[in-house]
Design a protein around this motif. Sequence first.
Motif, mmCIF file in Angstrom:
data_model
loop_
_atom_site.group_PDB
_atom_site.id
_atom_site.type_symbol
_atom_site.label_atom_id
_atom_site.label_comp_id
_atom_site.label_asym_id
_atom_site.label_seq_id
_atom_site.Cartn_x
_atom_site.Cartn_y
_atom_site.Cartn_z
ATOM 1 N N VAL A 1 -2.281 4.042 -26.549
ATOM 2 C CA VAL A 1 -2.811 3.856 -25.200
ATOM 3 C C VAL A 1 -1.730 3.502 -24.187
ATOM 4 C CG1 VAL A 1 -5.062 3.172 -26.103
ATOM 5 C CG2 VAL A 1 -3.364 1.418 -25.568
ATOM 6 N N VAL A 2 -0.558 3.130 -24.632
ATOM 7 C CA VAL A 2 0.521 2.770 -23.723
ATOM 8 C C VAL A 2 1.651 3.788 -23.747
ATOM 9 C CG1 VAL A 2 2.325 1.063 -23.221
ATOM 10 C CG2 VAL A 2 0.013 0.301 -23.786
ATOM 11 N N GLU A 3 2.097 4.184 -24.902
ATOM 12 C CA GLU A 3 3.305 5.002 -25.022
ATOM 13 C C GLU A 3 3.069 6.483 -24.762
ATOM 14 O OE1 GLU A 3 6.280 3.817 -25.350
ATOM 15 O OE2 GLU A 3 5.631 1.729 -25.601
ATOM 16 N N ASP A 4 1.899 6.995 -25.124
ATOM 17 C CA ASP A 4 1.651 8.432 -24.999
ATOM 18 C C ASP A 4 1.475 8.840 -23.537
ATOM 19 O OD1 ASP A 4 1.829 8.620 -27.678
ATOM 20 O OD2 ASP A 4 -0.311 8.961 -28.058
ATOM 21 N N SER A 5 1.898 10.066 -23.236
ATOM 22 C CA SER A 5 1.763 10.592 -21.872
ATOM 23 C C SER A 5 1.200 11.997 -21.928
ATOM 24 C CB SER A 5 3.119 10.602 -21.149
ATOM 25 O OG SER A 5 4.033 11.442 -21.827
ATOM 26 N N HIS A 6 0.712 12.469 -20.776
ATOM 27 C CA HIS A 6 0.151 13.822 -20.668
ATOM 28 C C HIS A 6 0.545 14.381 -19.309
ATOM 29 C CE1 HIS A 6 -2.657 17.170 -20.749
ATOM 30 N NE2 HIS A 6 -2.930 16.892 -22.017
ATOM 31 N N TRP A 7 0.961 15.630 -19.291
ATOM 32 C CA TRP A 7 1.451 16.234 -18.048
ATOM 33 C C TRP A 7 0.372 16.346 -16.978
ATOM 34 C CZ3 TRP A 7 -0.653 20.710 -16.078
ATOM 35 C CH2 TRP A 7 -1.461 21.460 -16.934
ATOM 36 N N LEU A 8 -0.896 16.376 -17.376
ATOM 37 C CA LEU A 8 -1.965 16.520 -16.398
ATOM 38 C C LEU A 8 -2.161 15.271 -15.535
ATOM 39 C CD1 LEU A 8 -4.815 18.418 -18.298
ATOM 40 C CD2 LEU A 8 -3.696 19.127 -16.172
ATOM 41 N N THR A 9 -1.709 14.136 -16.000
ATOM 42 C CA THR A 9 -1.965 12.886 -15.275
ATOM 43 C C THR A 9 -1.418 12.934 -13.859
ATOM 44 O OG1 THR A 9 -1.865 11.673 -17.373
ATOM 45 C CG2 THR A 9 -1.710 10.392 -15.337
ATOM 46 N N ASP A 10 -0.107 13.054 -13.738
ATOM 47 C CA ASP A 10 0.500 13.078 -12.409
ATOM 48 C C ASP A 10 0.141 14.345 -11.647
ATOM 49 O OD1 ASP A 10 1.714 10.621 -12.836
ATOM 50 O OD2 ASP A 10 3.478 11.521 -13.749
ATOM 51 N N SER A 11 -0.009 15.453 -12.373
ATOM 52 C CA SER A 11 -0.322 16.727 -11.708
ATOM 53 C C SER A 11 -1.672 16.669 -11.019
ATOM 54 C CB SER A 11 -0.295 17.875 -12.723
ATOM 55 O OG SER A 11 0.990 18.024 -13.293
ATOM 56 N N TYR A 12 -2.682 16.112 -11.707
ATOM 57 C CA TYR A 12 -4.006 16.097 -11.088
ATOM 58 C C TYR A 12 -4.083 15.064 -9.964
ATOM 59 C CZ TYR A 12 -8.923 16.579 -10.303
ATOM 60 O OH TYR A 12 -10.124 16.819 -9.692
ATOM 61 N N ILE A 13 -3.353 13.965 -10.084
ATOM 62 C CA ILE A 13 -3.324 12.988 -8.986
ATOM 63 C C ILE A 13 -2.828 13.654 -7.709
ATOM 64 C CG2 ILE A 13 -2.155 10.925 -8.127
ATOM 65 C CD1 ILE A 13 -2.257 9.822 -10.972
ATOM 66 N N LEU A 14 -1.752 14.430 -7.831
ATOM 67 C CA LEU A 14 -1.196 15.114 -6.666
ATOM 68 C C LEU A 14 -2.162 16.152 -6.120
ATOM 69 C CD1 LEU A 14 2.442 15.592 -7.990
ATOM 70 C CD2 LEU A 14 1.740 14.102 -6.116
ATOM 71 N N PHE A 15 -2.823 16.883 -7.019
ATOM 72 C CA PHE A 15 -3.740 17.939 -6.593
ATOM 73 C C PHE A 15 -5.003 17.372 -5.954
ATOM 74 C CE2 PHE A 15 -7.425 20.658 -7.642
ATOM 75 C CZ PHE A 15 -7.067 21.796 -6.945
ATOM 76 N N ALA A 16 -5.523 16.254 -6.481
ATOM 77 C CA ALA A 16 -6.826 15.743 -6.044
ATOM 78 C C ALA A 16 -6.738 14.789 -4.862
ATOM 79 C CB ALA A 16 -7.525 15.032 -7.210
ATOM 80 N N THR A 17 -5.575 14.246 -4.566
ATOM 81 C CA THR A 17 -5.466 13.291 -3.458
ATOM 82 C C THR A 17 -5.963 13.869 -2.130
ATOM 83 O OG1 THR A 17 -3.663 12.061 -4.494
ATOM 84 C CG2 THR A 17 -3.864 11.889 -2.104
ATOM 85 N N PRO A 18 -5.641 15.126 -1.771
ATOM 86 C CA PRO A 18 -6.167 15.670 -0.505
ATOM 87 C C PRO A 18 -7.689 15.709 -0.447
ATOM 88 C CG PRO A 18 -4.345 17.013 -1.278
ATOM 89 C CD PRO A 18 -4.680 16.053 -2.392
ATOM 90 N N TYR A 19 -8.359 15.728 -1.594
ATOM 91 C CA TYR A 19 -9.826 15.761 -1.590
ATOM 92 C C TYR A 19 -10.399 14.552 -0.860
ATOM 93 C CZ TYR A 19 -14.468 14.544 -3.212
ATOM 94 O OH TYR A 19 -15.776 14.141 -3.254
ATOM 95 N N PHE A 20 -9.818 13.365 -1.074
ATOM 96 C CA PHE A 20 -10.372 12.153 -0.494
ATOM 97 C C PHE A 20 -10.204 12.144 1.021
ATOM 98 C CE2 PHE A 20 -9.568 11.170 -4.916
ATOM 99 C CZ PHE A 20 -10.740 10.551 -5.283
ATOM 100 N N ALA A 21 -9.098 12.710 1.506
ATOM 101 C CA ALA A 21 -8.937 12.834 2.957
ATOM 102 C C ALA A 21 -9.929 13.851 3.524
ATOM 103 C CB ALA A 21 -7.508 13.259 3.287
#
Length: 276
Positions: A64-84
């Motif tokens: 739960v701490v060490e593992d990472s996934h490429w979708l995490t940062d990618s989707y944050i960047l993609f979805a942020t404009p949705y809230f605006a």
Amino acid sequence: MWGLMAAGCLFFPGLFLMSKQTLKHLLRRSEGDAVIMSTRLVSSVQAVMASSVGWLIVSSCRDVVEDSHWLTDSYILFATPYFAYDIYAMFLCYCHRLQVKGHEVGGVRWQVGGYLRREKLMVLHHVFVVAFCFPASLVCQYWRRGKGDFFQGVLFLAELSTPFVCLGKVLIQYEQQHTLLHKVNGVLLLLTFFICRVLLFPYLYFAYSSYASVPVYLVPLEAPWQCNLGAALLWPLQLYWFTLICRGALRSRATVRCPTGTDCCRVSGQDVKKSP
């Protein structure tokens, strides 16, 4: 990075406009109905995407701490404009509801003021996501060094309740509160909201407690201050909204019998006598 944000800026407003035009010209819906339904559709699409991404991230992170996934940062960047975008879309819905109710619509300043008073909590939630969560995620790319993607994936799963919220509002818009679909949707809304939003933040602290082998009450002392601040601001909102959902569910089940010979109308799940 900027390419993903640009894609989000085009995708969500573009889907809204395409949906609105389809509803107006092919299904012959009014401008107001098309705007409101398109807003619900875009919100539901974003919620399904976020929940799917969250499930992929959570299921792939064994640690739960060490593992990472490429979708995490990618989707944050993609979805942020949705809230605006959604802040403006909700404003359009507010203006059209005023027109449907026959209220006199003043100038833009009057409309914006009324909108902010009515939807202040949702607007603050969206502004917080854009102004705090997005910059924090960018900083965290270097600060956390790819760690903790599991927790971000769990946060994405909070959107699982949104499609049921949107469907419920559409059914109310078309006065389908007494249908079986509305009742089933209400049950699913209560379950998903409680599991994916109310229990979400306690689960995050519990998950880290199990990982670090420390008592849950000590986790806030070890967790980054950004995480504690986000939880302190967002969890009370989820509790408040869940309270409103429960109240709405109780009102919809309440049946008030009018005395014989009186004329009653149903407003928001309650029987209200019409003025003579």
